[in-house]
Design an enzyme around this catalytic site. Structure first.
Site, PDB file in Angstrom:
ATOM      1  N   ASP A   8      50.055 -35.961  26.843  1.00 33.23           N
ATOM      2  CA  ASP A   8      51.384 -35.375  26.977  1.00 33.23           C
ATOM      3  C   ASP A   8      51.303 -33.945  26.435  1.00 33.23           C
ATOM      4  OD1 ASP A   8      51.379 -35.647  24.225  1.00 33.23           O
ATOM      5  OD2 ASP A   8      53.203 -36.851  24.091  1.00 33.23           O
ATOM      6  N   HIS A   9      52.461 -33.300  26.295  1.00 36.88           N
ATOM      7  CA  HIS A   9      52.485 -31.914  25.804  1.00 36.88           C
ATOM      8  C   HIS A   9      51.891 -31.797  24.398  1.00 36.88           C
ATOM      9  CE1 HIS A   9      56.082 -34.061  24.610  1.00 36.88           C
ATOM     10  NE2 HIS A   9      56.196 -33.245  23.575  1.00 36.88           N
ATOM     11  N   CYS A  65      48.025 -37.956  22.623  1.00 41.16           N
ATOM     12  CA  CYS A  65      49.422 -37.569  22.395  1.00 41.16           C
ATOM     13  C   CYS A  65      49.495 -37.014  20.980  1.00 41.16           C
ATOM     14  CB  CYS A  65      50.376 -38.743  22.641  1.00 41.16           C
ATOM     15  SG  CYS A  65      50.179 -40.178  21.572  1.00 41.16           S
ATOM     16  N   GLY A  66      50.667 -37.014  20.359  1.00 40.77           N
ATOM     17  CA  GLY A  66      50.753 -36.482  19.005  1.00 40.77           C
ATOM     18  C   GLY A  66      49.957 -37.318  18.018  1.00 40.77           C
ATOM     19  N   THR A  67      50.078 -38.633  18.151  1.00 39.30           N
ATOM     20  CA  THR A  67      49.435 -39.547  17.198  1.00 39.30           C
ATOM     21  C   THR A  67      48.390 -40.475  17.822  1.00 39.30           C
ATOM     22  OG1 THR A  67      51.123 -41.205  17.663  1.00 39.30           O
ATOM     23  CG2 THR A  67      51.562 -39.680  15.823  1.00 39.30           C
ATOM     24  N   GLY A  68      48.425 -40.637  19.126  1.00 43.82           N
ATOM     25  CA  GLY A  68      47.592 -41.634  19.814  1.00 43.82           C
ATOM     26  C   GLY A  68      48.275 -42.989  19.908  1.00 43.82           C
ATOM     27  N   GLY A  70      51.678 -43.883  20.698  1.00 48.64           N
ATOM     28  CA  GLY A  70      52.509 -44.143  21.876  1.00 48.64           C
ATOM     29  C   GLY A  70      51.656 -44.374  23.112  1.00 48.64           C
ATOM     30  N   HIS A  98      32.933 -54.379  19.116  1.00 49.32           N
ATOM     31  CA  HIS A  98      33.620 -55.664  18.913  1.00 49.32           C
ATOM     32  C   HIS A  98      34.736 -55.950  19.907  1.00 49.32           C
ATOM     33  CE1 HIS A  98      32.307 -56.298  14.440  1.00 49.32           C
ATOM     34  NE2 HIS A  98      31.312 -55.872  15.193  1.00 49.32           N
ATOM     35  N   ASN A  99      35.458 -54.893  20.331  1.00 51.64           N
ATOM     36  CA  ASN A  99      36.644 -55.114  21.191  1.00 51.64           C
ATOM     37  C   ASN A  99      36.419 -54.726  22.645  1.00 51.64           C
ATOM     38  OD1 ASN A  99      38.136 -53.376  18.506  1.00 51.64           O
ATOM     39  ND2 ASN A  99      38.152 -55.604  18.659  1.00 51.64           N
ATOM     40  N   ARG A 109      47.901 -34.349  16.501  1.00 52.81           N
ATOM     41  CA  ARG A 109      48.526 -33.991  15.223  1.00 52.81           C
ATOM     42  C   ARG A 109      47.852 -34.670  14.043  1.00 52.81           C
ATOM     43  NH1 ARG A 109      54.625 -34.831  17.726  1.00 52.81           N
ATOM     44  NH2 ARG A 109      54.678 -32.878  18.893  1.00 52.81           N
ATOM     45  N   ARG A 132      29.754 -63.559  20.268  1.00 55.64           N
ATOM     46  CA  ARG A 132      31.021 -64.079  19.724  1.00 55.64           C
ATOM     47  C   ARG A 132      32.190 -63.133  20.021  1.00 55.64           C
ATOM     48  NH1 ARG A 132      28.454 -61.495  15.624  1.00 55.64           N
ATOM     49  NH2 ARG A 132      29.668 -60.411  14.026  1.00 55.64           N
ATOM     50  N   HIS A 133      31.881 -61.847  20.158  1.00 57.71           N
ATOM     51  CA  HIS A 133      32.952 -60.876  20.455  1.00 57.71           C
ATOM     52  C   HIS A 133      33.465 -61.035  21.879  1.00 57.71           C
ATOM     53  CE1 HIS A 133      32.150 -59.149  16.606  1.00 57.71           C
ATOM     54  NE2 HIS A 133      30.889 -58.924  16.925  1.00 57.71           N
ATOM     55  N   ARG A 136      36.166 -63.576  21.934  1.00 58.89           N
ATOM     56  CA  ARG A 136      37.431 -63.056  21.393  1.00 58.89           C
ATOM     57  C   ARG A 136      38.105 -62.095  22.372  1.00 58.89           C
ATOM     58  NH1 ARG A 136      34.145 -62.341  15.752  1.00 58.89           N
ATOM     59  NH2 ARG A 136      34.053 -64.567  15.302  1.00 58.89           N
TER      60      ARG A 136
HETATM   61  C1  RB5 Z   1      55.819 -36.342  21.210  1.00 61.36           C
HETATM   62  O1  RB5 Z   1      56.656 -35.631  20.373  1.00 61.36           O
HETATM   63  C2  RB5 Z   1      55.235 -37.544  20.463  1.00 61.36           C
HETATM   64  O2  RB5 Z   1      56.235 -38.461  20.173  1.00 61.36           O
HETATM   65  C3  RB5 Z   1      54.132 -38.178  21.256  1.00 61.36           C
HETATM   66  O3  RB5 Z   1      53.164 -37.228  21.570  1.00 61.36           O
HETATM   67  C4  RB5 Z   1      53.366 -39.298  20.564  1.00 61.36           C
HETATM   68  O4  RB5 Z   1      52.930 -38.924  19.307  1.00 61.36           O
HETATM   69  C5  RB5 Z   1      53.974 -40.632  20.600  1.00 61.36           C
HETATM   70  O5  RB5 Z   1      53.402 -41.614  20.105  1.00 61.36           O
END
Ligand code: RB5
Length: 145
Positions: A8-9, A65-68, A70, A98-99, A109, A132-133, A136
């Site tokens: 995303d942005h 994304c910002g955190t990975g 979402g 494993h996964n 971010r 074993r993995h 699972r």
């Molecule tokens: C966008 O602001 C932010 O919410 C998105 O990039 C992400 O971090 C969501 O999980």
């Protein structure tokens, strides 16, 4: 190996950095957008990348994304996808061993570009251990039914 990439942005700059890094490493990278920093909705990009991996058009996916977080939530809604939000080298390797994760989710971010490239390399270079993995992972996939 063919890789689907998307962001995303909030993940655009890191997506561009990773695209260049992986192309230089010789991977074939298909970019599903976004293509600039205009605000957009990450589930739409996650769906495109995840569907491409689930269909076998690309072997692995990388979403930023910002955190990975979402991105991983959205990608994991697509059947056949095992998406992992990763921010360190240990879990990058472990989620492959494993996964058998097939989509890597990163946060621009939360992770710098150098670490993100290292995480992506580990994700792409590490094999699944099976045994074993596999049992699972089969149980995870059975939850989709
Ligand atoms: C966008 O602001 C932010 O919410 C998105 O990039 C992400 O971090 C969501 O999980």
């Amino acid at each position: 190996m063919k890789i689907a990439i998307g962001s995303d942005h909030a993940g655009f700059d890191l997506k561009e950095t990773l695209k260049q890094h992986l192309t230089e490493r010789g991977f074939e990278v298909q970019d599903f957008g976004t293509h600039d920093k205009t605000s957009c909705h990450y589930p739409a990009i996650a769906e495109k990348v995840a569907r491409s991996v689930a269909a076998g058009e690309n072997e692995r996916g990388i979403l930023v994304c910002g955190t990975g977080i979402g991105m991983s939530m959205a990608a994991n809604k697509i059947h056949g996808i095992r998406a992992a939000a990763v921010s360190d080298c240990f879990t990058a390797k472990a989620t492959r061993m494993h996964n058998d994760a097939n989509v890597l989710c990163l946060g621009e971010r939360t992770v710098g570009p150098g670490l993100a490239a290292m995480i992506a390399d580990l994700f792409l270079d590490t094999g699944f251990e099976g045994g074993r993995h596999q049992t699972r992972v089969d149980m995870i996939m059975a939850l989709e039914k």
